[in-house]
Design a protein around this motif. Structure first.
Motif, PDB file in Angstrom:
ATOM      1  N   SER A 458       0.857  -1.124  -0.033  1.00  0.00           N
ATOM      2  CA  SER A 458       0.002   0.069  -0.221  1.00  0.00           C
ATOM      3  C   SER A 458       0.848   1.098   0.002  1.00  0.00           C
ATOM      4  O   SER A 458       1.856   1.190   0.786  1.00  0.00           O
ATOM      5  N   THR A 459       0.654   2.314  -0.799  1.00  0.00           N
ATOM      6  CA  THR A 459       1.152   3.313  -1.036  1.00  0.00           C
ATOM      7  C   THR A 459       0.685   4.560  -1.097  1.00  0.00           C
ATOM      8  O   THR A 459      -0.650   4.794  -1.449  1.00  0.00           O
ATOM      9  N   HIS A 510       5.083   7.071   1.358  1.00  0.00           N
ATOM     10  CA  HIS A 510       5.039   6.114   2.480  1.00  0.00           C
ATOM     11  C   HIS A 510       4.668   4.807   1.782  1.00  0.00           C
ATOM     12  O   HIS A 510       3.755   4.722   0.628  1.00  0.00           O
ATOM     13  N   ALA A 511       5.117   3.500   2.126  1.00  0.00           N
ATOM     14  CA  ALA A 511       4.476   2.245   1.664  1.00  0.00           C
ATOM     15  C   ALA A 511       4.671   1.265   2.913  1.00  0.00           C
ATOM     16  O   ALA A 511       5.602   1.283   3.543  1.00  0.00           O
ATOM     17  N   THR A 512       3.707   0.195   2.503  1.00  0.00           N
ATOM     18  CA  THR A 512       3.843  -0.865   3.650  1.00  0.00           C
ATOM     19  C   THR A 512       4.103  -2.031   2.390  1.00  0.00           C
ATOM     20  O   THR A 512       3.082  -2.436   1.669  1.00  0.00           O
ATOM     21  N   LYS A 516       6.276  -4.441   6.120  1.00  0.00           N
ATOM     22  CA  LYS A 516       7.259  -3.346   6.582  1.00  0.00           C
ATOM     23  C   LYS A 516       6.893  -1.873   5.996  1.00  0.00           C
ATOM     24  O   LYS A 516       6.758  -1.981   4.900  1.00  0.00           O
ATOM     25  N   LYS A 517       7.405  -1.051   7.092  1.00  0.00           N
ATOM     26  CA  LYS A 517       6.872   0.544   6.572  1.00  0.00           C
ATOM     27  C   LYS A 517       8.154   1.016   5.938  1.00  0.00           C
ATOM     28  O   LYS A 517       9.307   0.843   6.572  1.00  0.00           O
ATOM     29  N   PHE A 518       8.028   1.717   4.949  1.00  0.00           N
ATOM     30  CA  PHE A 518       9.166   2.484   4.330  1.00  0.00           C
ATOM     31  C   PHE A 518       8.612   3.978   4.165  1.00  0.00           C
ATOM     32  O   PHE A 518       7.588   4.143   3.870  1.00  0.00           O
ATOM     33  N   SER A 519       9.481   4.842   4.175  1.00  0.00           N
ATOM     34  CA  SER A 519       9.080   6.383   3.734  1.00  0.00           C
ATOM     35  C   SER A 519      10.312   6.836   3.005  1.00  0.00           C
ATOM     36  O   SER A 519      11.405   6.555   3.151  1.00  0.00           O
TER      37      SER A 519
END
Ligand code: HEM
Ligand SMILES: *[C@@H]1O[C@H](CO)[C@@H](O)[C@H](O)[C@H]1NC(C)=O
Ligand SMILES: *[C@@H]1O[C@H](CO)[C@@H](O)[C@H](O)[C@H]1NC(C)=O
Ligand SMILES: *[C@@H]1O[C@H](CO)[C@@H](O)[C@H](O)[C@H]1NC(C)=O
Ligand SMILES: *[C@@H]1O[C@H](CO)[C@@H](O)[C@H](O)[C@H]1NC(C)=O
Ligand SMILES: *[C@@H]1O[C@H](CO)[C@@H](O)[C@H](O)[C@H]1NC(C)=O
Ligand SMILES: *[C@@H]1O[C@H](CO)[C@@H](O)[C@H](O)[C@H]1NC(C)=O
Ligand SMILES: *[C@@H]1O[C@H](CO)[C@@H](O)[C@H](O)[C@H]1NC(C)=O
Ligand SMILES: *[C@@H]1O[C@H](CO)[C@@H](O)[C@H](O)[C@H]1NC(C)=O
Ligand SMILES: *[C@@H]1O[C@H](CO)[C@@H](O)[C@H](O)[C@H]1NC(C)=O
Length: 530
Positions: A458-459, A510-512, A516-519
């Motif tokens: 998801s972004t 942002h993305a999961t 895992k979460k990334f930004s």
């Protein structure tokens, strides 16, 4: 034209501060604030007050400075609450904050905050620019104020209050009697009193029906307001009346039998005392706020980094900005061979790059002048070394650094983020500058996600827009991204896109991915190569 600027400013004294804030890339707050103070020579913040520009029978600078004082003046040193926190946004309807200048100031500031720089920092930078723009000293600026989300108490000092109330109010804010006198004399040099807002100070009905009276004429940052008070020639209506109930400056300036005012009659003392007190004024913040060291022009600033998949590789674009000091002999600098700047990087996995790193030389060097304050802070111009590296897709990139050969007899040296390298935290969520599209109508932002076969992606992007009307509005918004049909998966990445309002001033992706979460911060909405 540039040359004449150097000559003209060659004698300017640079700001002397023993310790400036250290820039460790990436640092969105310092990055943005430094750009607003020293680089962006077109923004309202860096230009609007220059030459002490007049507005509404006053000056832009006076309106900005008064807002800074009023916002700060709700601070309570005992409880640690209030201070320069932009709570004034919620206090504009109060009689204490009467005046067109307050609203106009906020409108001036609307495009300056972003996700990392609050309105409180902008109001404080506005104070710095107000004094600078009217010929006063450069006030050191520290960053990191937090914005309040509600109004503070209704306790801004009023001109009809007695001297004991004023003493108590300034002690509450953290200033003693002589500091109260000086700070008021430092503020009441720019601007004046408007008749419509203060009909009890300047009688509307009595001839000559003045629309307003300046504290001193011409309006400029100097100590005439002090010397004219001492020699009885002042026109400051808060000193000479006619309505002595409202003559707060008379009571304040007299509070210590003129001892402080007599000290301020020396122009050098006035400038240094004001620089010191106004710096303290903008640093009056709620006790939970931690400010940075003063923000100075940054040498070796990495910016415009873009990493994205392209044609079976990862493209890595970066710019290294270096500072050309004012005292460098410009003719010698122009005649000297241009220094050789090399970008080096290490593989993320494996050892595709040799121990000394993969390398790319700068393909383009260009120069730009900075803001007026940069020039007076000793920056002749900024030099921009641009890089376009091709990174192996499989082994990717973990960190980078630069090697500089000045070619002037000094040995080559390394620029490595103060010994920590410039680290690329992750390559799972990337802003794809090449696939993103910018038209005057809309901005389509594309995110490249290394999904490694994972289904759950998801972004979204959080943006800080420009809140236009009414004041105040919360400009942040969330944009959800969807699979981009124009860009099918390639090179191990899947592409998602969303439409960002052209009013966005900065945003963070942002993305999961697989839980895992990334930004990824995207400071400017530009596309690669434009
Ligand atoms: C007890 C303390 C103070 C009182 C009672 C006071 C009161 C006033 C009043 C009545 C005005 C006229 C506003 C208008 O007509 O729009 C004014 C203007 C102004 N004040 Fe103060 N003031 C105080 C302290 C300060 C301080 C400490 C500063 C800044 C360091 C400051 C900065 C200004 C500026 C720049 C203006 C001109 C605004 C313009 O021309 O638009 N004041 N003040
Ligand atoms: C106020 O503080 C200053 C330091 O900023 C000090 O020099 C001065 O003596 C103090 N004045 C009073 C009246 O306490
Ligand atoms: C002077 O100011 C006070 C306080 O605002 C007001 O009550 C009074 O009417 C004023 N006097 C004159 C003569 O304007
Ligand atoms: C301070 O100076 C002003 C202006 O010269 C004068 O009117 C006032 O009487 C003086 N105050 C004291 C207490 O000496
Ligand atoms: C200003 O006026 C005050 C009070 O009337 C007086 O004491 C002082 O000497 C005067 N100052 C000058 C420089 O004329
Ligand atoms: C710049 O330096 C790199 C090595 O750091 C070298 O390979 C390259 O030839 C140099 N370029 C010039 C123009 O001197
Ligand atoms: C050469 O340039 C570097 C940085 O550009 C500078 O620090 C150094 O002082 C210069 N050396 C000489 C001998 O001019
Ligand atoms: C910085 O990168 C170089 C080259 O990859 C490496 O040798 C060095 O250990 C790194 N330094 C830090 C602090 O990570
Ligand atoms: C804006 O709204 C968001 C979400 O409601 C909130 O987290 C943020 O603190 C607000 N920002 C401001 C400046 O009020
Ligand atoms: C970077 O280099 C690639 C080819 O290696 C080229 O296609 C691209 O246009 C270049 N980008 C820029 C911004 O110069």
């Amino acid at each position: 034209m540039r040359l004449s600027l150097f000559v003209q400013l060659a004698c300017a004294l640079p700001l002397v501060i023993s310790q400036g804030a250290v820039f460790h890339w990436p640092d969105p707050l310092l990055d943005s604030v430094e750009a607003q103070l020293y680089v962006d020579h077109l923004s309202p913040l860096s230009t609007a007050t220059l030459n002490c520009r007049t507005r509404d029978l006053s000056t832009v600078a006076a309106q900005w400075l008064r807002m800074g004082f009023h916002d700060m003046s709700t601070h309570d040193k005992e409880t640690g609450k209030g201070g320069l926190d932009a709570s004034i946004i919620y206090e504009l309807a109060r009689a204490q904050n009467i005046g067109l200048g307050m609203r106009k100031t906020l409108v001036d500031y609307l495009s300056s905050p972003n996700e990392y720089v609050g309105m409180a920092d902008v109001i404080a930078m506005g104070v710095v620019m107000s004094v600078f723009g009217c010929g006063g000293p450069i006030i050191p600026f520290r960053a990191g104020r937090l914005d309040a989300h509600e109004a503070g108490p209704e306790i801004v000092p009023q001109p009809d209050q007695d001297i004991d109330s004023h003493r108590a109010a300034f002690v509450r804010m953290g200033f003693n009697e002589s500091e109260m006198i000086a700070l008021t004399a430092c503020g009441h040099t720019l601007g004046g009193v408007r008749t419509v807002d203060f009909p009890d100070i300047i009688d509307v009905n009595k001839p000559p029906r003045l629309v307003g009276i300046a504290f001193q004429v011409p309006i400029t940052f100097d100590n005439s307001v002090v010397t004219e008070y001492l020699d009885n020639s002042t026109i400051n209506p808060l000193v000479v009346g006619p309505n002595m109930t409202m003559a707060s400056d008379f009571r304040i300036f007299n509070a210590d039998k003129n001892v402080t005012m007599q000290k301020l009659a020396d122009p050098k003392t006035y400038n240094s005392v004001c620089a010191d007190l106004l710096a303290r004024m903008i640093d009056v913040v709620p006790s939970n706020v931690k400010l940075t060291d003063p923000v100075l022009p940054i040498d070796y600033k990495v910016q415009n980094t873009f990493l994205f998949p392209q044609g079976g590789s990862l493209a890595f674009l970066a710019t290294l900005r270096t500072l050309q000091p004012q005292n460098e002999d410009i003719r010698a600098a122009l005649a000297a061979p241009i220094r050789n700047v090399t970008l080096r990087w290490a593989s993320r996995t494996g050892n595709f790059c040799p121990p000394e790193g993969c390398a790319a030389e700068s393909f383009l060097l260009d120069y730009d002048t900075g803001s007026a304050m940069a020039e007076l802070s000793g920056v002749a111009q900024w030099a921009y070394y641009h890089f376009n590296a091709t990174v192996d897709l499989k082994t990717s990139i973990s960190h980078f650094w630069f090697e500089i050969d000045p070619k002037n007899g000094t040995a080559p040296y390394v620029v490595d983020n103060h010994g920590t390298n410039f680290t690329i935290e992750q390559d799972t969520l990337l802003y794809d500058a090449r696939r993103s599209e910018y038209t005057p109508q809309k901005y389509t932002m594309v995110a490249a996600v290394k999904n490694q076969g994972l289904a759950s992606v998801s972004t979204y992007s959080t943006i800080q827009g420009s809140p236009l009307d009414p004041i105040p509005v919360n400009g942040s918004a969330t944009i959800h991204f969807t699979l981009d049909p124009k860009h099918p998966p390639k090179d191990g990445y899947t592409f998602y896109s969303g439409t960002i309002s052209e009013k966005s001033l900065s945003n963070t992706l942002h993305a999961t991915v697989g839980g895992k979460k990334f930004s990824q911060w995207v400071p400017i909405l530009s596309t690669a190569g434009v």
